[in-house]
Design a protein around this motif. Structure first.
Motif, short mmCIF file in Angstrom:
data_model
loop_
_atom_site.label_atom_id
_atom_site.label_comp_id
_atom_site.label_asym_id
_atom_site.label_seq_id
_atom_site.Cartn_x
_atom_site.Cartn_y
_atom_site.Cartn_z
N TYR A 70 35.83 41.72 44.42
CA TYR A 70 36.91 40.83 44.32
C TYR A 70 37.76 40.39 45.70
O TYR A 70 38.08 39.21 45.70
CB TYR A 70 38.20 41.21 43.33
CG TYR A 70 39.41 40.62 43.22
CD1 TYR A 70 39.18 39.22 42.47
CD2 TYR A 70 40.52 40.87 43.92
CE1 TYR A 70 40.41 38.38 42.27
CE2 TYR A 70 41.70 39.99 43.50
CZ TYR A 70 41.78 38.83 42.81
OH TYR A 70 42.67 38.11 42.56
N ARG A 71 37.89 41.32 46.41
CA ARG A 71 38.53 41.34 47.85
C ARG A 71 37.59 40.26 48.68
O ARG A 71 38.22 39.25 49.17
CB ARG A 71 38.31 42.35 48.57
CG ARG A 71 39.48 43.55 48.33
CD ARG A 71 39.33 44.80 49.16
NE ARG A 71 40.22 45.93 48.72
CZ ARG A 71 41.42 45.94 49.17
NH1 ARG A 71 41.71 45.17 50.31
NH2 ARG A 71 42.19 47.05 48.86
N ASP A 72 36.36 40.22 48.42
CA ASP A 72 35.27 39.29 49.20
C ASP A 72 35.58 37.91 48.73
O ASP A 72 35.59 36.78 49.41
CB ASP A 72 34.05 39.69 49.19
CG ASP A 72 33.89 41.08 50.09
OD1 ASP A 72 34.61 41.53 50.71
OD2 ASP A 72 32.91 41.94 49.70
N ILE A 73 35.73 37.73 47.40
CA ILE A 73 35.82 36.57 46.74
C ILE A 73 37.21 36.11 47.41
O ILE A 73 36.92 34.85 47.39
CB ILE A 73 35.78 36.76 45.12
CG1 ILE A 73 34.38 36.93 44.89
CG2 ILE A 73 36.24 35.25 44.56
CD1 ILE A 73 34.04 37.09 43.29
N CYS A 74 38.10 36.46 47.04
CA CYS A 74 39.27 36.00 47.58
C CYS A 74 39.45 35.43 49.12
O CYS A 74 40.19 34.42 49.24
CB CYS A 74 40.50 37.01 47.34
SG CYS A 74 40.80 37.55 45.50
N GLU A 75 38.77 36.08 49.78
CA GLU A 75 38.80 35.91 51.22
C GLU A 75 37.95 34.74 51.40
O GLU A 75 38.43 33.64 51.99
CB GLU A 75 38.06 37.03 52.20
CG GLU A 75 38.19 36.77 53.62
CD GLU A 75 37.71 37.95 54.47
OE1 GLU A 75 36.85 37.69 55.28
OE2 GLU A 75 38.15 39.16 54.21
N LEU A 76 36.87 34.65 50.80
CA LEU A 76 36.06 33.36 50.81
C LEU A 76 36.95 32.14 50.17
O LEU A 76 36.85 31.07 50.85
CB LEU A 76 34.75 33.77 50.06
CG LEU A 76 33.95 32.45 49.64
CD1 LEU A 76 33.25 31.93 51.03
CD2 LEU A 76 32.45 32.88 48.86
N SER A 77 37.35 32.47 49.07
CA SER A 77 38.15 31.33 48.53
C SER A 77 39.26 30.75 49.24
O SER A 77 39.60 29.43 49.43
CB SER A 77 38.79 31.80 47.15
OG SER A 77 37.76 31.77 46.27
N LEU A 78 39.88 31.64 50.42
CA LEU A 78 40.97 31.22 51.10
C LEU A 78 40.52 30.50 52.21
O LEU A 78 40.95 29.66 52.62
CB LEU A 78 41.67 32.58 51.67
CG LEU A 78 42.93 32.32 52.55
CD1 LEU A 78 43.99 31.44 52.06
CD2 LEU A 78 43.45 33.29 52.96
N ALA A 79 39.17 30.97 52.73
CA ALA A 79 38.63 30.04 53.88
C ALA A 79 38.33 28.59 53.28
O ALA A 79 38.43 27.54 54.08
CB ALA A 79 37.19 30.73 54.34
N GLU A 80 37.91 28.66 52.01
CA GLU A 80 37.48 27.18 51.32
C GLU A 80 38.61 26.56 51.02
O GLU A 80 38.78 25.11 51.34
CB GLU A 80 36.79 27.40 50.07
CG GLU A 80 35.48 28.18 50.30
CD GLU A 80 34.70 28.46 49.19
OE1 GLU A 80 33.59 28.64 49.02
OE2 GLU A 80 35.31 28.74 47.96
N THR A 81 39.84 27.18 50.98
CA THR A 81 40.93 26.59 50.79
C THR A 81 41.66 25.81 51.92
O THR A 81 42.40 24.79 51.94
CB THR A 81 41.96 27.34 49.77
OG1 THR A 81 41.69 27.76 48.83
CG2 THR A 81 43.32 26.49 49.62
N PHE A 82 41.61 26.58 52.87
CA PHE A 82 42.05 26.22 54.39
C PHE A 82 41.23 24.98 54.72
O PHE A 82 41.83 24.03 55.10
CB PHE A 82 41.58 27.18 55.41
CG PHE A 82 42.61 28.36 55.54
CD1 PHE A 82 44.01 28.36 55.06
CD2 PHE A 82 42.10 29.71 55.80
CE1 PHE A 82 44.84 29.30 54.98
CE2 PHE A 82 43.09 30.61 56.39
CZ PHE A 82 44.39 30.49 55.66
N ARG A 83 39.98 24.96 54.39
CA ARG A 83 38.97 23.68 54.73
C ARG A 83 39.70 22.52 53.95
O ARG A 83 39.75 21.45 54.58
CB ARG A 83 37.70 23.96 54.44
CG ARG A 83 37.03 24.80 55.80
CD ARG A 83 35.51 24.90 55.66
NE ARG A 83 34.88 25.47 54.47
CZ ARG A 83 34.61 26.54 54.12
NH1 ARG A 83 34.87 27.35 55.24
NH2 ARG A 83 34.07 26.86 53.00
#
Length: 231
Positions: A70-83
């Motif tokens: 879950y930690r890794d998913i949240c980090e990946l999703s934040l990167a996508e949300t930044f973009r």
């Protein structure tokens, strides 16, 4: 469908609960962390609620993929949300969200309802979360069965986590009553398996036309007491 008694009340053997949004007020509890992320990435002008919802949509998309923490998913999703919002930021800032877990707020009806239900039923939690993060939350009630994505090696939308629940429930599928707030994880994940589901619709949302219909709709978990036999 869960068995009913002669009075027409449901009589499950195990009652399971989604955690975030059902027992814990995750949105209101985590907006401050996301505001701080926006402030540090030049996004103070962005609506934090819209930012949060886009981030959560990305999380749900990744829940369908091969298992990762879950930690890794949240980090990946934040990167996508930044973009998506054209921000330049380090996705590792998601740690601010995790750091807030201990201060997350339970909905006011949760503890008294769980205490009352536990006198008559076995209780379980079913959460798209890592074990260590779940342990940080203020949800200190003792559950008979704990189902996390980490233990199941999968998430709710594709049914993996609910299959784990059924396998560890200690009763038949027809004796489980699941309550959850997410259309796109709880309803989509549980209904195709044949589970009886209560949609805890605290935010009074409309049901999306591609989501399976729940068996019951309640505004809060306190209302579960009148739905089941507790005498």
């Amino acid at each position: 469908m869960v068995f009913r008694n002669k009075a027409g009340q449901l009589v499950p053997k195990l009652m399971s609960f989604d955690v975030f949004g059902t027992l814990i007020s995750v949105r209101d509890s985590s907006y401050a962390a996301f505001r701080s992320i926006l402030n540090d990435t030049g996004g103070s002008h962005i609506d934090v609620k819209a930012f949060w919802e886009y981030w959560e949509e990305r999380n749900i998309t990744h829940y369908w993929e091969p298992y990762r923490r879950y930690r890794d998913i949240c980090e990946l999703s934040l990167a996508e949300t930044f973009r998506h919002y054209e921000l330049k930021g380090d996705p590792r800032l998601i740690v601010r969200y995790f750091e807030g877990f201990a201060k997350f707020r339970l909905y006011p009806d949760v503890l008294t309802t769980l205490d009352r239900l536990s006198r008559c039923y076995r209780l379980a939690v079913v959460s798209n979360i890592d074990d260590d993060l779940f342990a940080l939350t203020p949800l200190q009630h003792e559950f008979d069965v704990v189902c996390t994505a980490e233990r199941a090696r999968g998430y709710k939308p594709d049914g993996t986590l609910f299959k784990y629940l059924v396998a560890h429930a200690g009763c038949g599928l027809e004796q489980i009553l699941h309550s959850g707030q997410s259309q796109f994880t709880d309803l989509v994940g549980a209904k195709p398996l044949g589970l009886t589901v209560v949609w805890i619709n605290r935010r009074s949302l409309m049901l999306h036309d591609r989501v399976p219909k729940p068996d019951f709709v309640l505004n809060d978990v306190a209302s579960l007491v009148s739905l089941v036999e507790t005498s």
